[in-house]
Design an enzyme around this catalytic site. Structure first.
Site, mmCIF file in Angstrom:
data_model
loop_
_atom_site.group_PDB
_atom_site.id
_atom_site.type_symbol
_atom_site.label_atom_id
_atom_site.label_comp_id
_atom_site.label_asym_id
_atom_site.label_seq_id
_atom_site.Cartn_x
_atom_site.Cartn_y
_atom_site.Cartn_z
ATOM 1 N N SER A 168 13.193 -9.864 -15.865
ATOM 2 C CA SER A 168 12.614 -8.570 -16.194
ATOM 3 C C SER A 168 11.309 -8.403 -15.428
ATOM 4 C CB SER A 168 12.419 -8.435 -17.703
ATOM 5 O OG SER A 168 12.011 -7.127 -18.045
ATOM 6 N N THR A 169 10.180 -8.232 -16.124
ATOM 7 C CA THR A 169 8.894 -8.011 -15.461
ATOM 8 C C THR A 169 8.579 -9.157 -14.505
ATOM 9 O OG1 THR A 169 8.176 -6.972 -17.514
ATOM 10 C CG2 THR A 169 6.474 -7.452 -15.864
ATOM 11 N N HIS A 190 16.178 -6.196 -15.412
ATOM 12 C CA HIS A 190 15.853 -4.930 -16.087
ATOM 13 C C HIS A 190 15.274 -3.962 -15.056
ATOM 14 C CE1 HIS A 190 15.250 -7.327 -20.075
ATOM 15 N NE2 HIS A 190 16.516 -7.124 -19.809
ATOM 16 N N MET A 208 9.289 -9.722 -20.181
ATOM 17 C CA MET A 208 8.735 -9.421 -21.504
ATOM 18 C C MET A 208 9.853 -9.358 -22.537
ATOM 19 S SD MET A 208 6.312 -6.152 -22.394
ATOM 20 C CE MET A 208 5.286 -6.531 -20.959
ATOM 21 N N ASP A 230 15.181 -10.533 -24.626
ATOM 22 C CA ASP A 230 16.552 -10.332 -24.135
ATOM 23 C C ASP A 230 17.015 -11.595 -23.416
ATOM 24 O OD1 ASP A 230 18.963 -9.106 -23.482
ATOM 25 O OD2 ASP A 230 18.170 -8.203 -21.651
#
Length: 215
Positions: A32-33, A59, A153, A156
């Site tokens: 993600s991030t 993401h 973050m 998930d």
């Protein structure tokens, strides 16, 4: 006041049905991030040496995944595709889930496949969701999987990676020092789903070792 979106469990879209037999190897990665930079570092370092197919959930908004796939393709010795249609998965290839969709995996005639699920709900608040990718991998490849959870973050991926770990798959989390956000890896570690915690610079080597191992 903005309503907080309900967090949907993977069961809403995909039931757990773990694969318990030996099949071809499969590699799955969730991020993600900070993920695009982490993915680039891994993929730049990977040789084209008959590596198992690699399937990735990052993401990312719908209209950016194709751009990311093209950029990673130019940087990597492997071929990188956005999963915007059905693909039969091939060795030395990377398949990036299309933003705004969930990814489905299949197995037929000794080959894995992937395709997008359009109009699917957000799972673990994400579409694509790492939990869906990891559960799908457990359902079709089980212990023949290497699952890697990278910077990001939230949580998930922790459900799916725990299922993979409990089914005998190899699991890796990126370490805190090299994460932009140590959320997703931290949660996976906390639930007891991780075999190894590694800096981003060591992960490509582990992928190659997994590919070359007899297990």
């Amino acid at each position: 006041m903005r309503e907080i979106e309900e967090k949907k469990h993977p069961d809403v879209l995909l039931k757990s049905n773990p694969c318990l037999i030996n099949r071809e190897k499969l590699i799955v990665i969730g991020s993600s991030t900070g993920g695009p930079i982490a993915l680039e570092e891994i993929f730049v370092a990977l040789p084209a040496c008959n590596l198992p197919p690699i399937v990735v959930v990052q993401h990312i908004p719908e209209h950016f995944s194709q751009t990311l796939a093209k950029r990673l393709d130019t940087k990597s010795k492997l071929s990188v595709f956005e999963v915007n249609q059905r693909f039969v998965l091939k060795n030395d290839c990377i398949y990036l889930a299309k933003g705004g969709t969930q990814i489905a995996l299949g197995y037929e005639n000794g080959k894995y496949s992937a395709h997008p699920i359009l109009d699917a709900p957000r799972i673990s608040r994400h579409r694509p969701s790492v939990d869906i990718l990891f559960r799908a991998a457990n359902n079709i490849a089980g212990r023949n999987t290497l699952a890697i959870i990278l910077t990001g973050m939230g949580d998930d991926g922790c459900i799916g990676i725990k299922e993979l770990h409990d089914n005998g798959a190899k699991t890796i989390a990126q370490d805190e020092q090299t994460c932009v956000v140590f959320g997703m890896p931290k949660r996976a570690i906390e639930v007891g789903a991780v075999d190894e915690i590694l800096p981003i610079s060591k992960i490509a080597d582990r992928i190659v070792k997994f590919a070359q191992s007899n297990k």
